[in-house]
Design a protein around this motif. Structure first.
Motif, PDB file in Angstrom:
ATOM      1  N   ALA A   1      59.140  56.561  49.337  1.00  0.00           N
ATOM      2  CA  ALA A   1      60.134  55.678  48.723  1.00  0.00           C
ATOM      3  C   ALA A   1      60.224  55.878  47.217  1.00  0.00           C
ATOM      4  O   ALA A   1      61.235  55.544  46.606  1.00  0.00           O
ATOM      5  N   LYS A   2      59.189  56.447  46.625  1.00  0.00           N
ATOM      6  CA  LYS A   2      59.141  56.611  45.171  1.00  0.00           C
ATOM      7  C   LYS A   2      60.323  57.421  44.642  1.00  0.00           C
ATOM      8  O   LYS A   2      60.856  57.131  43.577  1.00  0.00           O
ATOM      9  N   ASP A   3      60.738  58.439  45.354  1.00  0.00           N
ATOM     10  CA  ASP A   3      61.822  59.307  44.900  1.00  0.00           C
ATOM     11  C   ASP A   3      63.174  58.965  45.526  1.00  0.00           C
ATOM     12  O   ASP A   3      64.143  59.679  45.313  1.00  0.00           O
ATOM     13  N   LYS A   4      63.239  57.886  46.294  1.00  0.00           N
ATOM     14  CA  LYS A   4      64.486  57.488  46.946  1.00  0.00           C
ATOM     15  C   LYS A   4      65.260  56.530  46.050  1.00  0.00           C
ATOM     16  O   LYS A   4      64.686  55.778  45.279  1.00  0.00           O
ATOM     17  N   GLN A   5      66.575  56.578  46.176  1.00  0.00           N
ATOM     18  CA  GLN A   5      67.424  55.621  45.479  1.00  0.00           C
ATOM     19  C   GLN A   5      67.871  54.571  46.479  1.00  0.00           C
ATOM     20  O   GLN A   5      68.306  54.903  47.587  1.00  0.00           O
ATOM     21  N   PHE A   6      67.752  53.314  46.083  1.00  0.00           N
ATOM     22  CA  PHE A   6      68.185  52.197  46.910  1.00  0.00           C
ATOM     23  C   PHE A   6      69.312  51.495  46.171  1.00  0.00           C
ATOM     24  O   PHE A   6      69.195  51.207  44.982  1.00  0.00           O
ATOM     25  N   PHE A   7      70.400  51.231  46.883  1.00  0.00           N
ATOM     26  CA  PHE A   7      71.593  50.671  46.267  1.00  0.00           C
ATOM     27  C   PHE A   7      71.892  49.283  46.821  1.00  0.00           C
ATOM     28  O   PHE A   7      71.561  48.983  47.977  1.00  0.00           O
TER      29      PHE A   7
ATOM     30  N   ASN B   1      57.238  48.951  47.408  1.00  0.00           N
ATOM     31  CA  ASN B   1      57.891  48.557  46.163  1.00  0.00           C
ATOM     32  C   ASN B   1      59.090  49.470  45.976  1.00  0.00           C
ATOM     33  O   ASN B   1      58.940  50.692  45.995  1.00  0.00           O
ATOM     34  N   ILE B   2      60.282  48.883  45.811  1.00  0.00           N
ATOM     35  CA  ILE B   2      61.481  49.683  45.574  1.00  0.00           C
ATOM     36  C   ILE B   2      62.250  49.104  44.392  1.00  0.00           C
ATOM     37  O   ILE B   2      62.059  47.948  44.020  1.00  0.00           O
ATOM     38  N   THR B   3      63.118  49.922  43.821  1.00  0.00           N
ATOM     39  CA  THR B   3      64.040  49.472  42.783  1.00  0.00           C
ATOM     40  C   THR B   3      65.451  49.640  43.319  1.00  0.00           C
ATOM     41  O   THR B   3      65.823  50.723  43.776  1.00  0.00           O
ATOM     42  N   VAL B   4      66.223  48.563  43.272  1.00  0.00           N
ATOM     43  CA  VAL B   4      67.595  48.560  43.773  1.00  0.00           C
ATOM     44  C   VAL B   4      68.536  48.688  42.579  1.00  0.00           C
ATOM     45  O   VAL B   4      68.399  47.960  41.596  1.00  0.00           O
ATOM     46  N   VAL B   5      69.473  49.640  42.666  1.00  0.00           N
ATOM     47  CA  VAL B   5      70.427  49.862  41.586  1.00  0.00           C
ATOM     48  C   VAL B   5      71.844  49.589  42.073  1.00  0.00           C
ATOM     49  O   VAL B   5      72.112  49.581  43.273  1.00  0.00           O
TER      50      VAL B   5
ATOM     51  N   GLU C   1      62.070  45.082  44.201  1.00  0.00           N
ATOM     52  CA  GLU C   1      61.802  44.343  45.437  1.00  0.00           C
ATOM     53  C   GLU C   1      60.406  44.746  45.891  1.00  0.00           C
ATOM     54  O   GLU C   1      60.050  45.929  45.853  1.00  0.00           O
ATOM     55  N   TRP C   2      59.618  43.765  46.325  1.00  0.00           N
ATOM     56  CA  TRP C   2      58.253  44.018  46.764  1.00  0.00           C
ATOM     57  C   TRP C   2      58.045  43.397  48.137  1.00  0.00           C
ATOM     58  O   TRP C   2      58.397  42.237  48.364  1.00  0.00           O
TER      59      TRP C   2
ATOM     60  N   VAL D   1      56.108  40.856  57.673  1.00  0.00           N
ATOM     61  CA  VAL D   1      56.587  41.348  56.379  1.00  0.00           C
ATOM     62  C   VAL D   1      56.871  40.141  55.498  1.00  0.00           C
ATOM     63  O   VAL D   1      57.590  39.223  55.907  1.00  0.00           O
ATOM     64  N   TYR D   2      56.291  40.134  54.307  1.00  0.00           N
ATOM     65  CA  TYR D   2      56.563  39.101  53.314  1.00  0.00           C
ATOM     66  C   TYR D   2      57.230  39.738  52.109  1.00  0.00           C
ATOM     67  O   TYR D   2      56.801  40.796  51.646  1.00  0.00           O
ATOM     68  N   LYS D   3      58.257  39.075  51.584  1.00  0.00           N
ATOM     69  CA  LYS D   3      58.825  39.472  50.298  1.00  0.00           C
ATOM     70  C   LYS D   3      58.049  38.696  49.243  1.00  0.00           C
ATOM     71  O   LYS D   3      57.937  37.470  49.324  1.00  0.00           O
ATOM     72  N   VAL D   4      57.481  39.416  48.267  1.00  0.00           N
ATOM     73  CA  VAL D   4      56.643  38.788  47.243  1.00  0.00           C
ATOM     74  C   VAL D   4      57.108  39.222  45.859  1.00  0.00           C
ATOM     75  O   VAL D   4      57.980  40.081  45.724  1.00  0.00           O
ATOM     76  N   ASN D   5      56.490  38.657  44.822  1.00  0.00           N
ATOM     77  CA  ASN D   5      56.804  39.089  43.456  1.00  0.00           C
ATOM     78  C   ASN D   5      55.847  40.209  43.049  1.00  0.00           C
ATOM     79  O   ASN D   5      54.922  40.563  43.786  1.00  0.00           O
ATOM     80  N   GLY D   6      56.068  40.774  41.867  1.00  0.00           N
ATOM     81  CA  GLY D   6      55.281  41.918  41.416  1.00  0.00           C
ATOM     82  C   GLY D   6      53.797  41.644  41.280  1.00  0.00           C
ATOM     83  O   GLY D   6      52.968  42.481  41.637  1.00  0.00           O
ATOM     84  N   ASP D   7      53.432  40.464  40.757  1.00  0.00           N
ATOM     85  CA  ASP D   7      52.013  40.126  40.615  1.00  0.00           C
ATOM     86  C   ASP D   7      51.338  40.009  41.974  1.00  0.00           C
ATOM     87  O   ASP D   7      50.223  40.507  42.173  1.00  0.00           O
ATOM     88  N   ASP D   8      52.009  39.334  42.920  1.00  0.00           N
ATOM     89  CA  ASP D   8      51.438  39.182  44.260  1.00  0.00           C
ATOM     90  C   ASP D   8      51.365  40.529  44.978  1.00  0.00           C
ATOM     91  O   ASP D   8      50.449  40.776  45.759  1.00  0.00           O
ATOM     92  N   PHE D   9      52.319  41.409  44.697  1.00  0.00           N
ATOM     93  CA  PHE D   9      52.289  42.756  45.268  1.00  0.00           C
ATOM     94  C   PHE D   9      51.047  43.500  44.782  1.00  0.00           C
ATOM     95  O   PHE D   9      50.321  44.099  45.577  1.00  0.00           O
TER      96      PHE D   9
END
Length: 120
Positions: free
Chosen positions: A29-35, A104-108, A87-88, A51-59
């Motif tokens: 996922a590190k090199d993937k783009q998420f839109f 962990n992903i980044t959505v653009v 998103e975590w 699956v839980y959606k969490v914040n960065g600290d909890d991740f």
């Protein structure tokens, strides 16, 4: 017509998996783009995972807050990415996140080529 893209990111198919084999490498996922508009698909054995959606600290600490209402537990969960940013996600079963069952992903904003879900 919008292109519907799904990314299969989590697949556990065995009924009983030894703890050592739970380590899941989401380096892909590190090199993937998420839109915005993409859909994540989590497929797993719901008897042994969630699956839980969490914040960065909890991740980072692999902590699932007791007041977290963003839990998925069907074994075939879809999450539409609606906003930009990080998103975590973690498996909330004790020890699984520590063994690597986290994402962990980044959505653009914008659009990209449709991803092949089988490549995940």
């Amino acid at each position: 017509m919008a292109i519907h893209r799904s990314l299969v990111i989590f697949a556990i198919v065995a009924l009983m998996v030894p703890a050592i084999s739970l380590t899941t490498d989401f380096v892909w996922a590190k090199d993937k783009q998420f839109f915005v508009g993409d859909t994540l698909v989590f497929t797993y054995n719901a008897t042994f995972h969630n699956v839980y959606k969490v914040n960065g600290d909890d991740f980072q600490s692999c902590t699932v807050p007791s007041n977290n209402s963003l839990v998925f537990f069907t074994g075939n969960d879809t999450i539409k990415l609606a906003t930009t940013g990080n998103e975590w996600y973690v498996c909330g079963v004790i020890g699984h996140c520590d063994l690597g069952m986290k994402l962990n992903i980044t959505v653009v904003d914008g659009t990209g080529p449709a991803a092949d879900p089988s490549a995940a």
